[in-house]
Design an enzyme around this catalytic site. Structure first.
Site, short mmCIF file in Angstrom:
data_model
loop_
_atom_site.label_atom_id
_atom_site.label_comp_id
_atom_site.label_asym_id
_atom_site.label_seq_id
_atom_site.Cartn_x
_atom_site.Cartn_y
_atom_site.Cartn_z
N ASP A 186 0.85 -1.19 0.00
CA ASP A 186 0.00 0.00 0.00
C ASP A 186 0.88 1.24 0.00
O ASP A 186 1.31 1.72 1.05
CB ASP A 186 -0.92 -0.01 1.22
CG ASP A 186 -1.94 1.13 1.18
OD1 ASP A 186 -1.77 2.05 0.36
OD2 ASP A 186 -2.89 1.09 1.97
N HIS A 191 0.30 8.21 3.67
CA HIS A 191 0.95 7.60 4.83
C HIS A 191 2.45 7.84 4.89
O HIS A 191 3.12 7.32 5.78
CB HIS A 191 0.65 6.11 4.85
CG HIS A 191 -0.81 5.81 4.67
ND1 HIS A 191 -1.74 6.14 5.62
CD2 HIS A 191 -1.50 5.25 3.64
CE1 HIS A 191 -2.95 5.79 5.19
NE2 HIS A 191 -2.82 5.25 3.99
N ILE A 206 -0.54 9.80 8.21
CA ILE A 206 -1.26 8.97 9.17
C ILE A 206 -0.94 7.50 8.92
O ILE A 206 -0.41 7.12 7.87
CB ILE A 206 -2.78 9.21 9.09
CG1 ILE A 206 -3.31 8.81 7.70
CG2 ILE A 206 -3.11 10.66 9.40
CD1 ILE A 206 -4.82 8.90 7.56
N GLY A 209 -5.13 2.59 7.60
CA GLY A 209 -6.23 1.93 8.31
C GLY A 209 -6.06 0.42 8.31
O GLY A 209 -6.36 -0.24 9.31
#
Length: 282
Positions: A186, A191, A206, A209
């Site tokens: 990913d 991120h 961040i 998820g």
């Protein structure tokens, strides 16, 4: 910028996805296995420990289904910085082999009008020579793309028992957790790229998820399955707020007599980050 109004029914595939035992090991380390105690989770972090058979975490199946093949869902002319992961579910039809190959197909099954944005539901199914292996259903929320008059969709019923949780599981993420996790496939710059994160309204990158999702699964496997990931048959949850790399995760678990459990993952301040959780074991 506008969301494509004709998304439902779009499909692609099949395509082939292969993986190695090293890929399974990297995934386990990326979701924190061995971080607190390097000898506590050897079945998912090593392939050559005497008397220990290597296993794959079931949520690795989500990575295999959603990354490593076609990446772009045709959402239309939207800014990808405003696209956030909303929900994730996994059905493990059989234990995931530590290495193998499967054929994948993907389709958009629903688009819901949530007012402030649109919720796009994508389902990916993977099968190998022995039949269905994994089904991953992912929902993304496209901020600012609601109000188009589509169905709102109904939320599945979920509630935590009105009692104290049966278990409370804790794990502090590493400050470089997202940088390691992105190596599983990913590569969303949300991120890792500060400028991209600011475009999306975040002060800094961040945590994925799906990394929070994988960490939660790993903690549940250790607590409810005796560390045996092959017992997991399903897991789902809704992402409710971002996690910053370095934050603590706290998973509250309520077990049921039928072999399932519901859970809620919060940060160290008590704010829920993964809600409406459901976990099933064979």
């Amino acid at each position: 910028m506008a969301l494509d109004p004709n998304l439902v029914g779009w499909s692609e595939g099949p395509w082939e996805r292969s993986w190695t035992a090293d890929d399974a090991l990297l995934y386990a380390v990326a979701v924190g296995a061995g971080q607190d105690d390097p000898v506590a989770e050897l079945a998912v972090t090593t392939e050559n420990t005497a008397g220990v058979e290597q296993r794959a975490l079931p949520t690795f199946g989500v990575v295999l289904a959603q990354f490593g093949g076609p990446q772009e869902i045709p959402l239309g002319d939207v800014d990808r910085a405003f696209v956030v992961h909303a929900e994730q579910s996994l059905t493990a039809h059989r234990p995931l082999p530590v290495s193998g190959r499967m054929s994948l197909r993907r389709r958009i099954v629903d688009v819901f009008d949530k007012g402030s944005g649109a919720l796009v539901v994508v389902e990916t199914e993977g099968s190998d020579v022995d039949g269905p292996l994994v089904t991953a259903r992912s929902s993304v929320f496209v901020r600012g793309q609601g109000g188009f008059g589509g169905p709102r969709g109904e939320s599945a019923r979920w509630s935590a028992p009105e009692r104290e949780p049966d278990a409370v599981l804790r794990f502090r993420t590493a400050v470089n957790q997202a940088l390691v996790y992105r190596l599983t496939g990913d590569r969303n710059p949300l991120h890792s790229d500060p400028a991209f994160a600011r475009r999306g309204g975040f002060d800094r990158p961040i945590l994925h998820g799906l990394c929070t999702y994988g960490i939660t699964c790993r903690l549940l496997v250790n607590a409810l399955c005796g560390g045996d990931p092959t017992r997991v048959t399903g897991m789902s949850g809704r992402f409710t707020r971002p996690v910053w790399p370095g934050e603590e995760l706290v998973v509250s678990v309520w077990e049921a007599e039928d072999g399932t459990a519901v859970f809620r993952t919060a940060n160290g301040s008590g704010e829920t980050v993964l809600d409406r959780g459901w976990f099933a074991v064979r």
